[in-house]
Design a protein around this motif. Structure first.
Motif, PDB file in Angstrom:
ATOM      1  N   ARG A  65       0.834  -1.194   0.000  1.00  0.00           N
ATOM      2  CA  ARG A  65       0.000   0.000   0.000  1.00  0.00           C
ATOM      3  C   ARG A  65       0.875   1.253   0.000  1.00  0.00           C
ATOM      4  O   ARG A  65       1.960   1.286   0.581  1.00  0.00           O
ATOM      5  CB  ARG A  65      -0.929   0.004   1.209  1.00  0.00           C
ATOM      6  CG  ARG A  65      -1.972  -1.104   1.199  1.00  0.00           C
ATOM      7  CD  ARG A  65      -3.149  -0.711   2.091  1.00  0.00           C
ATOM      8  NE  ARG A  65      -2.676  -0.411   3.445  1.00  0.00           N
ATOM      9  CZ  ARG A  65      -2.866  -1.195   4.496  1.00  0.00           C
ATOM     10  NH1 ARG A  65      -3.507  -2.332   4.352  1.00  0.00           N
ATOM     11  NH2 ARG A  65      -2.428  -0.841   5.689  1.00  0.00           N
ATOM     12  N   TRP A  66       0.400   2.286  -0.681  1.00  0.00           N
ATOM     13  CA  TRP A  66       1.139   3.548  -0.766  1.00  0.00           C
ATOM     14  C   TRP A  66       1.363   4.143   0.626  1.00  0.00           C
ATOM     15  O   TRP A  66       2.420   4.731   0.901  1.00  0.00           O
ATOM     16  CB  TRP A  66       0.384   4.518  -1.656  1.00  0.00           C
ATOM     17  CG  TRP A  66       1.039   5.862  -1.792  1.00  0.00           C
ATOM     18  CD1 TRP A  66       0.624   7.047  -1.267  1.00  0.00           C
ATOM     19  CD2 TRP A  66       2.240   6.152  -2.510  1.00  0.00           C
ATOM     20  NE1 TRP A  66       1.482   8.065  -1.608  1.00  0.00           N
ATOM     21  CE2 TRP A  66       2.483   7.543  -2.369  1.00  0.00           C
ATOM     22  CE3 TRP A  66       3.129   5.390  -3.255  1.00  0.00           C
ATOM     23  CZ2 TRP A  66       3.583   8.173  -2.957  1.00  0.00           C
ATOM     24  CZ3 TRP A  66       4.232   6.018  -3.840  1.00  0.00           C
ATOM     25  CH2 TRP A  66       4.452   7.382  -3.685  1.00  0.00           C
ATOM     26  N   ALA A  67       0.395   3.984   1.520  1.00  0.00           N
ATOM     27  CA  ALA A  67       0.541   4.497   2.876  1.00  0.00           C
ATOM     28  C   ALA A  67       1.694   3.806   3.602  1.00  0.00           C
ATOM     29  O   ALA A  67       2.416   4.446   4.383  1.00  0.00           O
ATOM     30  CB  ALA A  67      -0.765   4.305   3.649  1.00  0.00           C
ATOM     31  N   SER A  68       1.890   2.521   3.332  1.00  0.00           N
ATOM     32  CA  SER A  68       3.009   1.805   3.954  1.00  0.00           C
ATOM     33  C   SER A  68       4.338   2.325   3.432  1.00  0.00           C
ATOM     34  O   SER A  68       5.308   2.482   4.197  1.00  0.00           O
ATOM     35  CB  SER A  68       2.881   0.303   3.690  1.00  0.00           C
ATOM     36  OG  SER A  68       1.671  -0.207   4.211  1.00  0.00           O
ATOM     37  N   PHE A  69       4.381   2.595   2.134  1.00  0.00           N
ATOM     38  CA  PHE A  69       5.608   3.157   1.563  1.00  0.00           C
ATOM     39  C   PHE A  69       5.937   4.506   2.186  1.00  0.00           C
ATOM     40  O   PHE A  69       7.095   4.783   2.532  1.00  0.00           O
ATOM     41  CB  PHE A  69       5.458   3.305   0.045  1.00  0.00           C
ATOM     42  CG  PHE A  69       6.495   4.207  -0.570  1.00  0.00           C
ATOM     43  CD1 PHE A  69       7.798   3.787  -0.727  1.00  0.00           C
ATOM     44  CD2 PHE A  69       6.152   5.500  -0.981  1.00  0.00           C
ATOM     45  CE1 PHE A  69       8.764   4.625  -1.279  1.00  0.00           C
ATOM     46  CE2 PHE A  69       7.097   6.333  -1.533  1.00  0.00           C
ATOM     47  CZ  PHE A  69       8.410   5.904  -1.683  1.00  0.00           C
TER      48      PHE A  69
ATOM     49  N   ILE B   4      13.164   4.315  -3.141  1.00  0.00           N
ATOM     50  CA  ILE B   4      12.771   4.261  -4.546  1.00  0.00           C
ATOM     51  C   ILE B   4      11.584   3.319  -4.694  1.00  0.00           C
ATOM     52  O   ILE B   4      11.726   2.097  -4.522  1.00  0.00           O
ATOM     53  CB  ILE B   4      13.933   3.765  -5.436  1.00  0.00           C
ATOM     54  CG1 ILE B   4      15.146   4.675  -5.294  1.00  0.00           C
ATOM     55  CG2 ILE B   4      13.485   3.689  -6.895  1.00  0.00           C
ATOM     56  CD1 ILE B   4      16.367   4.165  -6.041  1.00  0.00           C
ATOM     57  N   PRO B   5      10.391   3.837  -4.992  1.00  0.00           N
ATOM     58  CA  PRO B   5       9.240   2.955  -5.215  1.00  0.00           C
ATOM     59  C   PRO B   5       9.287   2.338  -6.610  1.00  0.00           C
ATOM     60  O   PRO B   5       9.749   2.972  -7.570  1.00  0.00           O
ATOM     61  CB  PRO B   5       8.048   3.909  -5.074  1.00  0.00           C
ATOM     62  CG  PRO B   5       8.589   5.239  -5.496  1.00  0.00           C
ATOM     63  CD  PRO B   5      10.039   5.268  -5.089  1.00  0.00           C
ATOM     64  N   ILE B   6       8.835   1.121  -6.711  1.00  0.00           N
ATOM     65  CA  ILE B   6       8.815   0.411  -7.995  1.00  0.00           C
ATOM     66  C   ILE B   6       7.448  -0.229  -8.180  1.00  0.00           C
ATOM     67  O   ILE B   6       6.942  -0.927  -7.291  1.00  0.00           O
ATOM     68  CB  ILE B   6       9.911  -0.668  -8.050  1.00  0.00           C
ATOM     69  CG1 ILE B   6      11.298  -0.018  -8.044  1.00  0.00           C
ATOM     70  CG2 ILE B   6       9.742  -1.549  -9.278  1.00  0.00           C
ATOM     71  CD1 ILE B   6      12.429  -1.024  -8.036  1.00  0.00           C
TER      72      ILE B   6
ATOM     73  N   PHE C  34      -7.631  14.130 -12.517  1.00  0.00           N
ATOM     74  CA  PHE C  34      -7.902  13.065 -11.544  1.00  0.00           C
ATOM     75  C   PHE C  34      -6.750  12.960 -10.537  1.00  0.00           C
ATOM     76  O   PHE C  34      -5.645  13.468 -10.752  1.00  0.00           O
ATOM     77  CB  PHE C  34      -8.085  11.723 -12.264  1.00  0.00           C
ATOM     78  CG  PHE C  34      -9.300  11.659 -13.147  1.00  0.00           C
ATOM     79  CD1 PHE C  34     -10.487  11.119 -12.681  1.00  0.00           C
ATOM     80  CD2 PHE C  34      -9.251  12.153 -14.447  1.00  0.00           C
ATOM     81  CE1 PHE C  34     -11.609  11.063 -13.498  1.00  0.00           C
ATOM     82  CE2 PHE C  34     -10.364  12.096 -15.278  1.00  0.00           C
ATOM     83  CZ  PHE C  34     -11.543  11.550 -14.786  1.00  0.00           C
ATOM     84  N   ASP C  35      -7.024  12.284  -9.469  1.00  0.00           N
ATOM     85  CA  ASP C  35      -6.002  12.014  -8.461  1.00  0.00           C
ATOM     86  C   ASP C  35      -5.104  10.880  -8.967  1.00  0.00           C
ATOM     87  O   ASP C  35      -5.539   9.739  -9.100  1.00  0.00           O
ATOM     88  CB  ASP C  35      -6.659  11.608  -7.134  1.00  0.00           C
ATOM     89  CG  ASP C  35      -5.641  11.292  -6.055  1.00  0.00           C
ATOM     90  OD1 ASP C  35      -4.454  11.673  -6.225  1.00  0.00           O
ATOM     91  OD2 ASP C  35      -6.025  10.668  -5.044  1.00  0.00           O
ATOM     92  N   LEU C  36      -3.851  11.211  -9.261  1.00  0.00           N
ATOM     93  CA  LEU C  36      -2.923  10.238  -9.825  1.00  0.00           C
ATOM     94  C   LEU C  36      -1.936   9.705  -8.795  1.00  0.00           C
ATOM     95  O   LEU C  36      -0.929   9.085  -9.159  1.00  0.00           O
ATOM     96  CB  LEU C  36      -2.160  10.865 -10.999  1.00  0.00           C
ATOM     97  CG  LEU C  36      -3.021  11.306 -12.191  1.00  0.00           C
ATOM     98  CD1 LEU C  36      -2.155  11.894 -13.291  1.00  0.00           C
ATOM     99  CD2 LEU C  36      -3.860  10.149 -12.726  1.00  0.00           C
ATOM    100  N   ASN C  37      -2.197   9.968  -7.524  1.00  0.00           N
ATOM    101  CA  ASN C  37      -1.342   9.377  -6.500  1.00  0.00           C
ATOM    102  C   ASN C  37      -1.506   7.860  -6.518  1.00  0.00           C
ATOM    103  O   ASN C  37      -2.634   7.347  -6.523  1.00  0.00           O
ATOM    104  CB  ASN C  37      -1.710   9.914  -5.113  1.00  0.00           C
ATOM    105  CG  ASN C  37      -1.295  11.359  -4.933  1.00  0.00           C
ATOM    106  OD1 ASN C  37      -0.235  11.768  -5.403  1.00  0.00           O
ATOM    107  ND2 ASN C  37      -2.129  12.146  -4.262  1.00  0.00           N
ATOM    108  N   PRO C  38      -0.404   7.124  -6.539  1.00  0.00           N
ATOM    109  CA  PRO C  38      -0.511   5.656  -6.631  1.00  0.00           C
ATOM    110  C   PRO C  38      -1.178   5.066  -5.401  1.00  0.00           C
ATOM    111  O   PRO C  38      -1.081   5.607  -4.288  1.00  0.00           O
ATOM    112  CB  PRO C  38       0.953   5.205  -6.741  1.00  0.00           C
ATOM    113  CG  PRO C  38       1.749   6.335  -6.196  1.00  0.00           C
ATOM    114  CD  PRO C  38       0.986   7.585  -6.503  1.00  0.00           C
TER     115      PRO C  38
END
Length: 399
Positions: free
Chosen positions: A62-66, A79-81, A212-216
């Motif tokens: 999850r993005w929140a965990s990152f 670095i997110p992948i 739009f919201d493009l946050n992963p």
């Protein structure tokens, strides 16, 4: 015979050098990365899909965990992948500009561009050297991504083409076979998709995606660099015990050593084959010298007649064989040094193996000394045969 032994030594030492250098470079595929983080799975599987683009992730992060991990006080960079899409057989990697800034390989080398630069807009793409070479792409070309890791039978994101804005220099790593885009781009091309398929009757043009919201929402893996490596185990424990979701953090060096041990049988097999080639060369030396004794019977007899004892004849034949082995081994060593000098650029460019020209490893020197010692032992065989030839037998004419 010296040439035959030289070629055998080149093969033996060459395999040993490649094995040593390949293992060292394999362990440095992501040099400078302290932890690789992914969903809870086996360390080898995590390294395979996060670093080598092999296989698929069973779960996402999850993005929140990152964000929680990236904002940890011990983390210097993250670095997110995001993986899952492809382009004509090549993996598509969703990431951020931090990838080009912090990613390291081999002996700490950073990624470099042969043309262009990092992506700056949503639909910009940076391609690896193999992608550019095999598909003939140049800066400004437009490409279309496929949905899914394989291209066969899968739909395309044809309504949202990407423009090539950068081409990376060759590294010999999976980076060369990847198409890099921004994380926002991954979200943008999937706005009108759901459950792995396009939403019927819904199509969002590329020019409207910015509304739009493009946050992963999810990621595949994260590469982490710490401010101090002293706290690497503490950070690994923090991630492995993360309460938000089950995560796994592995030390790249440890996981790569474990992965290498799985395929280690291949390198050992090559080394055994090379050793057998050397054994054949030394056996040929013994056979040639023994065959030549029939022509040298009178020569040996004359030596015996002028006072040379059996032990002297024995030593002469043994030293002769040893000289051939030593000369062949040294010729093989010089040949390997010359060959490595010319092969080093090719190996670095196409296989990512940093072969230091002219530098022979300690293991290779040990093998070379072992070959010489074995050569001396096998040289004792024709020496012993000459020792057994009597003076009378040598002077007796044959009909």
């Amino acid at each position: 015979m010296a040439i035959s032994i030289a070629l055998s030594v080149i093969l033996l030492l060459g395999v040993e050098q490649l094995r040593t250098q390949a293992r060292e470079n394999f362990s440095q595929s992501i040099s400078g990365t302290d932890l690789v983080v992914g969903a809870r799975t086996s360390p080898i599987q995590l390294m395979l899909y996060a670093v080598f683009r092999l296989g698929d992730a069973t779960h996402s992060i999850r993005w929140a965990s990152f964000q929680a991990i990236a904002q940890h006080p011990a983390v210097a960079w993250a670095i997110p992948i995001s993986l899952g899409d492809s382009h004509r057989g090549f993996a598509v990697v969703g990431t951020t500009p931090a990838y080009f800034k912090y990613f390291r390989y081999a002996d700490g080398r950073s990624l470099a561009f042969s043309a262009g630069g990092p992506f700056g807009d949503i639909f910009d793409a940076v391609i690896g050297a193999d992608v550019a070479e095999q598909l003939g792409y140049h800066l400004g070309d437009h490409i279309i991504l496929n949905h899914g890791a394989k291209d066969i039978g899968l739909a395309q994101h044809a309504d949202k083409p990407f423009q090539v804005v950068g081409i990376l220099k060759r590294t010999g790593l999976p980076v060369d076979r990847s198409v890099h885009v921004g994380l926002e781009a991954i979200e943008a091309i999937h706005l009108d998709w759901q459950g792995g398929a396009p939403i019927a009757g819904l199509s969002i043009p590329a020019e409207y995606v910015r509304k739009f919201d493009l946050n992963p929402k999810e990621l595949t893996a994260v590469l982490i660099g710490l401010k101090s490596r002293v706290g690497v185990f503490q950070m690994q424990r923090f991630i492995n015990q993360y309460r938000g979701e089950p995560l796994l953090a592995v030390l790249p060096g440890v996981a790569l050593d474990e992965l290498w041990s799985v395929v280690g049988i291949v390198e050992n097999s090559l080394l055994i084959i090379s050793a057998l080639v050397v054994a054949v060369g030394l056996s040929g030396l013994v056979a040639v010298v023994l065959a030549g004794l029939g022509e040298r019977r009178r020569e040996l007899a004359i030596l015996r007649s002028v006072g040379a004892g059996p032990r002297v004849v024995f030593m002469l034949l043994a030293i002769e064989g040893l000289i051939i082995v030593v000369v062949g081994s040294l010729l093989g060593l010089l040949g390997l040094i010359a060959l490595s000098h010319f092969a080093a650029p090719f190996l670095q460019a196409h296989l990512g193996i940093s072969l230091t020209a002219g530098l022979i490893s300690a293991e290779a020197w040990q093998l070379l000394l072992l070959v010489m010692a074995t050569g001396f032992l096998v040289s004792l065989v024709p020496g012993y045969r000459a020792y057994r030839i009597s003076l009378a037998d040598g002077l007796t004419p044959r009909l």
